[in-house]
Design a protein around this motif. Structure first.
Motif: not given
Ligand SMILES: Cc1cc2nc3c(=O)[nH]c(=O)nc-3n(C[C@H](O)[C@H](O)[C@H](O)COP(=O)(O)OP(=O)(O)OC[C@H]3O[C@@H](n4cnc5c(N)ncnc54)[C@H](O)[C@@H]3O)c2cc1C
Length: 383
Positions: A38-40, A47-49, A53-55, A165-167, A339-341, A343-345
């Motif tokens: 579920v995502d609004a 942030g992911s978008g 996305a450097f691993i 959007h989960v309220k 997961v900070g900077g 997240g993809f790792v």
């Protein structure tokens, strides 16, 4: 083992379809659970978008952050290559220190890492700027850049996606109610956004970032990281450069608009200290907020019901130490955040840990449990 429920009720609802939510939904669905994601804003709308996305691992000295980062890097790189090969561009990584402190760190890293690396080819270094040649560097045997939308969409396809959007969250008769949806278990992976429940012991530290995709006639043969990350050139001559870090500006809470021109200049100036880039045209800007924690470790696991815990263990507010098993927890509610900077790792590695906890009853690494912040929060309040 979790029994699978039927029809309209889900086994698990994952709130937030960033990399944390998408990798969790993927792992749990692959384990046979019925998962609602579920995502609004839809897939990777937070942030992911924005991520390059450097691993890559964190180039830090010894300690739990380094150990977790290396284990997660090792796992996640192989995971992206295996399951999302079409969305994963692998390359060696040239990591270069950028000041005296990081020079010492890179030197230390070389003698203490389990990751395969070599010395960079001297000829490669001579093609870089003097600031790149002046510092310690190492060539990591592998790293990657992930196509965020592509990979996250494939992950999300394993679950049932809802753009909602989960309220609020309500637990009744063994089920969590998220508006029209119901689920036995809920995973909160809402990044830097407002918590859906009272979780005062963890306020995500929001770190705003900007990155760009540029077109340049300069060919960059491999991923690099010094003042910023610079991806290798793709087949169209596009290079990703990122990212800025700003803890003072948060678009989720501010009306002030962001100065893109200033951000672009900062990124290009930092990249140009490592490599001279010719005929640059900025093709696209990406901005977003990372959610970090104060101890630089992520949060994964059951969510403590703070009010009930204080009610049951009143001496905790005077600083008394309790075993975390004595804390009160929301039923079947978990979070993955902070997961900070990286997240993809971190996210795929944490998602496996959560899957193993939920499906096989394996323990979660105590270092990442959200409960670690409860007593610390109480102590701070008492001061
Ligand atoms: C510019 C930039 C560059 C970066 N580069 C890298 C990199 O190279 N490598 C790397 O590993 N990491 C990088 N990062 C960090 C990475 O992007 C983050 O670690 C990651 O995005 C965190 O993912 P997340 O799933 O926790 O949060 P998010 O991606 O922010 O996802 C949270 C989601 O929750 C949703 N949500 C929140 N509340 C609700 C609600 N109530 N109802 C419904 N939906 C809700 C939001 O819409 C959002 O989509 C970068 C970040 C930025 C900003």
């Amino acid at each position: 083992m979790l029994p699978t429920l039927k029809k309209l009720v889900f086994d698990v609802a994952v709130v937030g379809a960033g990399i944390c939510g998408c990798s969790t939904a993927f792992m749990l669905a692959k384990a046979g659970l019925r998962v609602a994601l579920v995502d609004a804003k839809g897939i990777a709308g937070g942030g992911s978008g924005a991520a390059g996305a450097f691993i890559a691992p964190k180039f830090v000295k010894s300690g739990p952050v380094k150990e977790l980062s290396e284990a997660a890097f090792h796992f996640s790189l192989a995971w992206y290559e295996q399951h999302f090969g079409a969305w994963t561009s692998s390359s060696r990584l040239l990591h270069i220190a950028n000041n005296a402190l990081s020079n010492a760190r890179v030197a230390y890293f070389k003698t203490h890492t389990s990751l395969p690396f070599s010395a960079p080819d001297p000829q490669l270094l001579t093609q870089l700027q003097p600031q790149a040649q002046a510092f310690e560097s190492l060539l990591l045997a592998s790293s990657a850049v992930v196509d965020v939308k592509g990979a996250c969409s494939v992950m999300a396809a394993e679950a049932q996606m809802f753009k909602i959007h989960v309220k609020s969250l309500r637990h009744e008769r063994g089920l969590w109610h998220l508006g029209a949806l119901q689920a036995r278990h809920v995973v909160l992976s809402t990044g830097a956004h407002e918590h859906l429940l009272d979780i005062p012991y963890f306020t995500p530290r929001a770190v705003f970032g900007h990155r760009i995709n540029i077109h340049t006639t300069t060919h960059n043969p491999l991923n690099m990281h010094q003042f910023v990350s610079i991806s290798k050139s793709d087949s169209k001559g596009i290079i990703a450069i990122g990212a800025t870090h700003d803890v003072h500006y948060n678009p989720l809470r501010s009306e002030v608009s962001y100065d893109y021109a200033k951000g672009r200049m900062e990124l290009l100036e930092k990249a140009s200290r490592t490599i001279a880039l010719e005929d640059v045209e900025v093709m696209e800007d990406f901005t977003g907020v990372r959610a970090a924690s104060i101890d630089h470790l992520p949060l994964l696991g059951p969510v403590v019901d703070f009010l009930k815990t204080v009610e049951t263990l009143p001496k905790i507010s005077q600083g008394k130490e309790y075993n975390i098993n004595q804390y009160k927890y929301y039923p079947n509610l978990y979070m993955m955040n902070g997961v900070g900077g990286y997240g993809f790792v971190l996210a795929p590695y944490l998602a496996v840990m959560l899957r193993n906890y939920l499906v096989h009853g394996s323990a979660i690494d105590p270092l990442v449990l959200p409960s670690r912040f409860v007593r610390r929060y109480m102590m701070q309040k008492c001061r």
